[in-house]
Scaffold this motif. Structure first.
Motif, PDB file in Angstrom:
ATOM      1  N   CYS A 168     -44.177 148.116  90.356  1.00 49.87           N
ATOM      2  CA  CYS A 168     -44.068 146.808  91.000  1.00 49.87           C
ATOM      3  C   CYS A 168     -44.916 145.789  90.242  1.00 49.87           C
ATOM      4  N   GLY A 169     -44.253 144.811  89.660  1.00 50.62           N
ATOM      5  CA  GLY A 169     -44.955 143.689  89.067  1.00 50.62           C
ATOM      6  C   GLY A 169     -45.725 144.027  87.801  1.00 50.62           C
ATOM      7  N   GLN A 170     -46.484 143.076  87.334  1.00 54.09           N
ATOM      8  CA  GLN A 170     -47.210 143.193  86.065  1.00 54.09           C
ATOM      9  C   GLN A 170     -48.276 144.289  86.114  1.00 54.09           C
ATOM     10  N   PHE A 171     -48.911 144.446  87.286  1.00 51.28           N
ATOM     11  CA  PHE A 171     -50.021 145.383  87.381  1.00 51.28           C
ATOM     12  C   PHE A 171     -49.679 146.606  88.240  1.00 51.28           C
ATOM     13  N   ASP A 172     -48.426 146.725  88.616  1.00 49.79           N
ATOM     14  CA  ASP A 172     -47.958 147.868  89.407  1.00 49.79           C
ATOM     15  C   ASP A 172     -48.800 148.060  90.662  1.00 49.79           C
ATOM     16  N   THR A 173     -48.932 146.987  91.426  1.00 49.11           N
ATOM     17  CA  THR A 173     -49.705 147.060  92.663  1.00 49.11           C
ATOM     18  C   THR A 173     -48.780 147.020  93.875  1.00 49.11           C
ATOM     19  N   PHE A 174     -49.275 147.529  94.966  1.00 48.42           N
ATOM     20  CA  PHE A 174     -48.564 147.562  96.235  1.00 48.42           C
ATOM     21  C   PHE A 174     -48.118 146.157  96.631  1.00 48.42           C
ATOM     22  N   GLU A 175     -49.014 145.214  96.517  1.00 45.15           N
ATOM     23  CA  GLU A 175     -48.741 143.847  96.972  1.00 45.15           C
ATOM     24  C   GLU A 175     -47.704 143.132  96.117  1.00 45.15           C
ATOM     25  N   GLU A 176     -47.466 143.599  94.899  1.00 40.71           N
ATOM     26  CA  GLU A 176     -46.496 142.943  94.019  1.00 40.71           C
ATOM     27  C   GLU A 176     -45.056 143.379  94.276  1.00 40.71           C
ATOM     28  N   CYS A 177     -44.840 144.371  95.113  1.00 46.52           N
ATOM     29  CA  CYS A 177     -43.488 144.899  95.301  1.00 46.52           C
ATOM     30  C   CYS A 177     -42.572 143.856  95.942  1.00 46.52           C
TER      31      CYS A 177
END
Length: 820
Positions: A130-139
């Motif tokens: 998920c997203g640039q940093f593969d974080t939960f919040e970027e999904c």
């Protein structure tokens, strides 16, 4: 079930098309897959098709508005788990056009519907990152943001595969998805590409096909990751709403999965870590909501569905999939399909494999709906079966249940019991129904000919099949005699029908819409014909005569003076009529491709033309119970034939529309069955094939319609007759388990099927049943199927064959003494 597994990017891929054990993106096209048959040593004749599921192409009609469902389900299963795409024409979730992206994998769909998109509930979706940093919040959890292209094959087609009871897809993200189903639960398996660090799963509670959800609930167990919830959703073809619920739980692949690494509810594109209930979010009337979880590798999950409660959804999954074993569930589903489809057997020598696939694919789709919702009716408690997804009786009563009668009387009987039980609780038989909600009626009270079809053919076995004859007749009389509060949803506008014998154009009652007056008159007449046949079997002579007389009411909307503009040779037409007996006028071309106003005849309260989804030219031919009288009204055999030819030559015949379905076979009644055979074969050649564009419109009852044409038969619902043509096979057999008998139709002198449907050695000039000459070349009786007869057809290339000698060679009609 969902399995979170990790394989290299070069892991096994699957082919888009009909079922095959070869899982390669470079496999042959579906139409060239050879039948799975056992042959005699050195003989080209198939003696038994052992694996008919291998001949089913689930992708037929997944483009071009066919709205077919290519996902995983059981025969008449409630759960239909499959891919959803962002296509505007994804009524069954899936679109075979590769330009459309996948948006999720829903647990509930319907096959071949029109109207709005039904169901497509409780999607799952996987992220490899998920997203640039593969974080939960970027999904990007919203349906518009999370969609991804499918992986395409070298042919340009999506890398998707399906067989009865199983579906798989390779997405452009490198994630492979596999699906299978039980009656009320689904299993998903997701294989992530190597190197995936944080495999995440979206559980979507609110997004259905219409974006109509309200009143959502959802709870997430932070210790196990189990998600349970539901919402209210809009009916797809009616004014009602319904509630549905889902339960998704997880298990390791052979071990206890443990607590998810990350968890939380999401609102739109905003996952909120550590939240376990949507009440911890600020959400509005129709917001998108669900759960998001991050697991360690090699996790599994399963999905239960219910219309009762989240707890029952969980119980359904635990009961039907206790071991999370995808291979077992897939094998069980395929076995059930093989047993059912294997009751139909054909010999395939000198038959194009595409025709074999078309037959079994069409037969397969006849067993998707109605769906067995037994135990999932939130409206009342009953020990009787409950069936749903009646989309709609107007579509299906003409051919679907007659096809079931040939080989599946047990399911047919359960459907009848469920319909009767609905009448006992709601007052009238169900018509259109989906997800427990009433939908709008298209024709008459078309549950009547469905009950009539069952009783006429199986009355001797009704008790053994647990169908009450008295309850069945009571349900029919409710439709025939009692006006409902809203005849747009159930029953008929019966008071004025009984008073005038037709539905007038100029009478407004508060109980329903003042439309479809002519087509409803014709449908009501056939409904009453079906009731008359049941009454006569039950020995109710007075009722039999009463409803036979009402079956003749079609003549009340016959205007002998109406002609087709520009063609005075076509004289007489069904027309709207005022309450004082004078005729209104609707252009006979109305609602056809020849309509100068390009009007349609769909549901519309302002539509005063009198017809629904059929032109006056087509609906004028809809008098199945008394075609002999119709021929008399239209000026005799030759003028009747000329009118049928006109319908085809001027493109009034509409293969997408159910009232047209019997028209190719109507030449039988004018003693020209060869013309019926040729017309019906030309229809197949022109409109039907095994491609993704292989249906001319939304599926509806096209599966049973096409299957009958390929079998060389056409049914007359609520009667004991089948109109007879020649099959597309040298031999076709039907095993009926209630009789314990197999009926075989042999086409002697079979020389194959003309590609364009024209000419060939396909015309029937003689019929023998169990070695004895039969009275007609135009129809056979139900007794042949009860007895397990061998029906031998003598074929010729002479299109001028007749029905035979004698007055009883023509198919029966009410006015000629038939059906008494």
């Amino acid at each position: 079930m969902l399995r979170l597994l990790f394989l290299p990017l070069w892991a096994t891929r699957i082919v888009f098309g009909a079922s095959t054990n070869v899982q390669s993106s470079e496999s042959v096209a579906p139409s060239s897959v050879s039948p799975s048959i056992i042959t005699s040593a050195g003989s080209p004749l198939a003696t038994s098709i052992q694996d008919p599921a291998s001949l089913v192409n689930l992708f037929i009609g997944t483009r071009n508005g066919g709205h077919t469902f290519p996902g995983a389900t059981l025969p008449h299963g409630m759960v239909k788990v499959g891919m959803d795409t962002n296509s505007p024409g994804n009524h069954a979730g899936y679109d075979g056009d590769p330009q459309f992206n996948a948006t999720g994998f829903s647990q509930l769909h319907d096959d071949g519907t029109g109207g709005a998109v039904p169901l497509s509930l409780f999607k799952l979706w996987a992220f490899k990152s998920c997203g640039q940093f593969d974080t939960f919040e970027e999904c990007p959890t919203s349906i518009a943001s999370r969609n991804a292209p499918r992986k395409n094959l070298s042919t340009g087609l999506p890398d998707d595969f399906a067989e009865p009871g199983y579906f798989s897809s390779n997405l452009s993200t490198g994630i492979r998805v596999e699906l299978t189903a039980t009656r009320r639960a689904a299993l998903h398996k997701y294989t992530f590409p190597a190197g995936t660090r944080n495999p995440r799963m979206v559980v979507d509670i609110t997004n259905d096909g219409q974006q109509s959800s309200t009143d959502p609930i959802m709870e997430l167990d932070s210790e196990t990751g189990k998600v349970a919830g539901g919402a209210s959703f809009a009916a797809s073809f009616g004014p009602d709403r319904f509630r549905a619920f889902s339960c998704v739980d997880f298990q390791g692949d052979g071990f206890d999965l443990g607590q998810p690494k990350e968890f939380g509810a999401w609102l739109g594109n905003f996952p909120v870590k550590q939240s376990t209930n949507i009440n911890q979010l600020y959400f509005g009337f129709r917001d998108e909501l669900g759960a998001l979880l991050t697991f360690t590798p090699n996790g599994n999950a399963r999905v239960g569905v219910s219309f009762i409660s989240p707890d029952q959804a969980c119980a359904n999954a635990e009961e039907e999939i206790p071991d999370f074993n995808l291979d077992r569930v897939r094998s069980s589903a395929r076995a059930q399909w093989n047993e059912l489809l294997g009751r139909i057997q054909v010999k395939t020598d000198n038959v194009d494999p595409e025709i074999v696939s078309l037959l079994y694919s069409s037969a397969y789709r006849t067993h998707i709906s109605p769906a067995d919702y037994t135990g999932e009716n939130p409206k009342w408690n009953s020990t009787e079966p409950y069936y749903d997804s009646f989309y709609c009786n107007w579509d299906t009563y003409r051919t679907l249940y007659s096809w079931m009668a040939l080989h599946d009387p047990d399911d047919f009987a359960r459907i009848i019991r469920g319909m009767i039980n609905i009448q006992q609780h709601e007052g009238w038989l169900p018509e259109c129904r989906g997800a427990t909600a009433q939908h709008f009626i298209q024709g008459g009270s078309n549950g009547d000919p469905i009950l009539g079809e069952f009783f006429v053919k199986f009355h001797e076995h009704a008790a053994a099949l647990n169908v009450s004859s008295s309850a069945l007749y009571t349900a029919l009389l409710a439709d025939a005699e009692k006006q409902p509060p809203n005849w747009d949803l159930q029953g008929r506008q019966v008071n004025i029908w009984k008073k005038l014998g037709y539905i007038p154009s100029d009478v407004w009652e508060v109980g329903g819409t003042n439309t479809k007056q002519v087509s409803r008159t014709l449908e009501y007449a056939f409904d009453d014909f079906a009731i008359s046949q049941v009454a006569k079997i039950l020995g109710k002579k007075q009722d039999g005569a009463k409803y036979s007389k009402r079956a003749g009411n079609f003549i009340n909307v016959w205007n002998p003076n109406t002609t087709v503009p520009g063609n005075d040779s076509i004289v007489g037409m069904m027309q709207p009529r005022f309450a004082d007996g004078t005729f209104n006028f609707t252009d006979p071309r109305h609602c056809s491709v020849n309509d100068p106003t390009q009007a349609t005849c769909f549901l519309n309260a302002a539509n005063k033309d009198g017809f629904y989804e059929g032109s006056p030219i087509v609906y004028t031919q809809y008098v199945l119970q008394d075609t002999a009288k119709l021929i008399q009204l239209q000026g005799g055999n030759q003028k009747f034939i000329d009118r049928l030819n006109f319908i085809f030559e001027q493109n009034y015949f509409d293969s997408t529309d159910e009232p047209s379905q019997q028209i190719p076979f109507m030449y039988h009644y004018a003693n020209r069955p060869g013309l019926s055979t040729q017309r019906s074969r030309q229809v197949i050649a022109q409109f039907y094939n095994t491609s993704t564009n292989g249906l001319p419109g939304n599926d509806g009852a096209m599966g049973s319609f096409v299957a009958f044409y390929l079998a060389g038969l056409y049914p007359l619902p609520a009667t004991r007759q089948f109109l007879l043509s020649s099959p597309y096979f040298p031999q076709i057999s039907f095993f009926n388990p209630i009789f314990g008998k197999t009926t075989t139709i042999k086409a002697n002198n079979f020389k194959g099927n003309p590609i364009d449907g024209t000419g060939g050695t396909v015309f029937v000039k003689g019929v023998k049943i169990d070695g004895k000459a039969w009275k007609s070349n135009c129809f056979i009786e139900w007794e042949a199927f009860q007895q397990g007869s061998t029906i031998e057809l003598e074929l010729t290339d002479d299109i001028n064959v007749t029905c035979g000698k004698g007055s009883d060679a023509l198919p029966p009609s009410l006015s000629t003494g038939g059906y008494n």
